[in-house]
Scaffold this motif. Sequence first.
Motif, PDB file in Angstrom:
ATOM      1  N   GLY A   1       1.691  -4.296   3.468  1.00 30.75           N
ATOM      2  CA  GLY A   1       1.915  -3.019   3.958  1.00 30.75           C
ATOM      3  C   GLY A   1       0.926  -1.972   3.630  1.00 30.75           C
ATOM      4  N   LEU A   2       0.081  -2.215   2.739  1.00 29.22           N
ATOM      5  CA  LEU A   2      -1.002  -1.005   2.674  1.00 29.22           C
ATOM      6  C   LEU A   2      -1.915  -0.932   3.352  1.00 29.22           C
ATOM      7  CD1 LEU A   2      -1.364  -1.201  -1.460  1.00 29.22           C
ATOM      8  CD2 LEU A   2      -0.464   0.655  -0.010  1.00 29.22           C
ATOM      9  N   GLU A   3      -2.471  -2.244   4.028  1.00 31.68           N
ATOM     10  CA  GLU A   3      -3.447  -2.443   5.015  1.00 31.68           C
ATOM     11  C   GLU A   3      -2.942  -1.865   6.250  1.00 31.68           C
ATOM     12  OE1 GLU A   3      -6.324  -5.688   6.998  1.00 31.68           O
ATOM     13  OE2 GLU A   3      -5.009  -6.400   5.486  1.00 31.68           O
TER      14      GLU A   3
ATOM     15  N   ILE B   1      -2.816   7.114   0.866  1.00 33.77           N
ATOM     16  CA  ILE B   1      -2.953   6.916   2.075  1.00 33.77           C
ATOM     17  C   ILE B   1      -2.905   8.014   3.157  1.00 33.77           C
ATOM     18  CG2 ILE B   1      -2.329   5.042   3.898  1.00 33.77           C
ATOM     19  CD1 ILE B   1      -2.233   2.913   2.135  1.00 33.77           C
ATOM     20  N   GLY B   2      -1.850   8.701   2.591  1.00 32.25           N
ATOM     21  CA  GLY B   2      -0.964   9.830   3.396  1.00 32.25           C
ATOM     22  C   GLY B   2       0.181   9.241   4.350  1.00 32.25           C
ATOM     23  N   GLY B   3       0.888  10.238   4.241  1.00 30.67           N
ATOM     24  CA  GLY B   3       2.055   9.748   5.298  1.00 30.67           C
ATOM     25  C   GLY B   3       3.142   8.893   4.728  1.00 30.67           C
ATOM     26  N   VAL B   4       2.736   8.419   3.243  1.00 37.14           N
ATOM     27  CA  VAL B   4       3.906   7.725   2.897  1.00 37.14           C
ATOM     28  C   VAL B   4       4.860   8.557   2.084  1.00 37.14           C
ATOM     29  CG1 VAL B   4       4.401   5.979   0.933  1.00 37.14           C
ATOM     30  CG2 VAL B   4       2.304   5.424   2.655  1.00 37.14           C
ATOM     31  N   ILE B   5       5.814   8.862   2.695  1.00 40.27           N
ATOM     32  CA  ILE B   5       6.930   9.674   2.104  1.00 40.27           C
ATOM     33  C   ILE B   5       7.856   9.423   1.060  1.00 40.27           C
ATOM     34  CG2 ILE B   5       6.682  11.222   4.042  1.00 40.27           C
ATOM     35  CD1 ILE B   5       9.723  10.207   4.499  1.00 40.27           C
ATOM     36  N   ASP B   6       8.040   7.903   0.824  1.00 41.53           N
ATOM     37  CA  ASP B   6       8.842   7.470  -0.073  1.00 41.53           C
ATOM     38  C   ASP B   6       8.647   5.826  -0.539  1.00 41.53           C
ATOM     39  OD1 ASP B   6      10.759   7.473  -2.190  1.00 41.53           O
ATOM     40  OD2 ASP B   6      12.444   8.188  -0.743  1.00 41.53           O
ATOM     41  N   TYR B   7       8.911   5.362  -1.587  1.00 37.47           N
ATOM     42  CA  TYR B   7       8.653   4.252  -2.101  1.00 37.47           C
ATOM     43  C   TYR B   7      10.142   3.730  -2.564  1.00 37.47           C
ATOM     44  CZ  TYR B   7       5.001   1.008  -3.374  1.00 37.47           C
ATOM     45  OH  TYR B   7       4.273  -0.467  -3.391  1.00 37.47           O
ATOM     46  N   LEU B   8      10.780   2.829  -1.740  1.00 36.57           N
ATOM     47  CA  LEU B   8      12.164   2.434  -2.178  1.00 36.57           C
ATOM     48  C   LEU B   8      12.035   1.016  -2.756  1.00 36.57           C
ATOM     49  CD1 LEU B   8      14.295   3.735   0.824  1.00 36.57           C
ATOM     50  CD2 LEU B   8      13.775   4.857  -1.376  1.00 36.57           C
TER      51      LEU B   8
END
Length: 181
Positions: free
Chosen positions: A75-77, A112-119
């Motif tokens: 996911g990070l890549e 990274i930017g644009g990641v608005i949440d982590y569920l």
Amino acid sequence: MSDSTKRMEVPREIAKAKILIVDDTESNRKAFRTILETPRHEVLEACDGLEALQKLMEHDFAVILLDIRMPNMGGLETAQNIRARKRSRHTPIIFLSAYDSTPAEVSKGYVIGGVIDYLFSPVDSEMLRSKVSFLTELYLRYSEIERVLLELREQNQIQAGRIQELQELLPKIALGPHTPS
């Protein structure tokens, strides 16, 4: 009646926001699809980062749900590649994880930017639906504003052309035959 008032309003289709679910587990994709499908959402799926990037070449998305740990391309890549493309640079990403992620992984997702949440699993379906609905509504409103702006620019160009024609006609009228009073 002027040309602008003669235009008939053409009924538009109900706008749909596209959502991309990227997860290597089919049952997760199916569950998220069930939670998020509405008449205003078009849900597409990808089983890994590479397939997600291919879908991004073909579609614009209102939001992307992205599994953090997947084979081939994680996911990070995948998120870094999404951010590298101009068209998807600002597409909101919600990271999903079935595992406990380290604080470093979570932090990197936000950097990274644009990641608005982590569920984390198990995902609260009402919370997910609410977050995605909010993002898709913003996307649809923005898309409508862009559409109206484009339409207004086109009308402005037509009016500018008419003004130019009248300005060119004005000297001919002023120099035309005069009748003595």
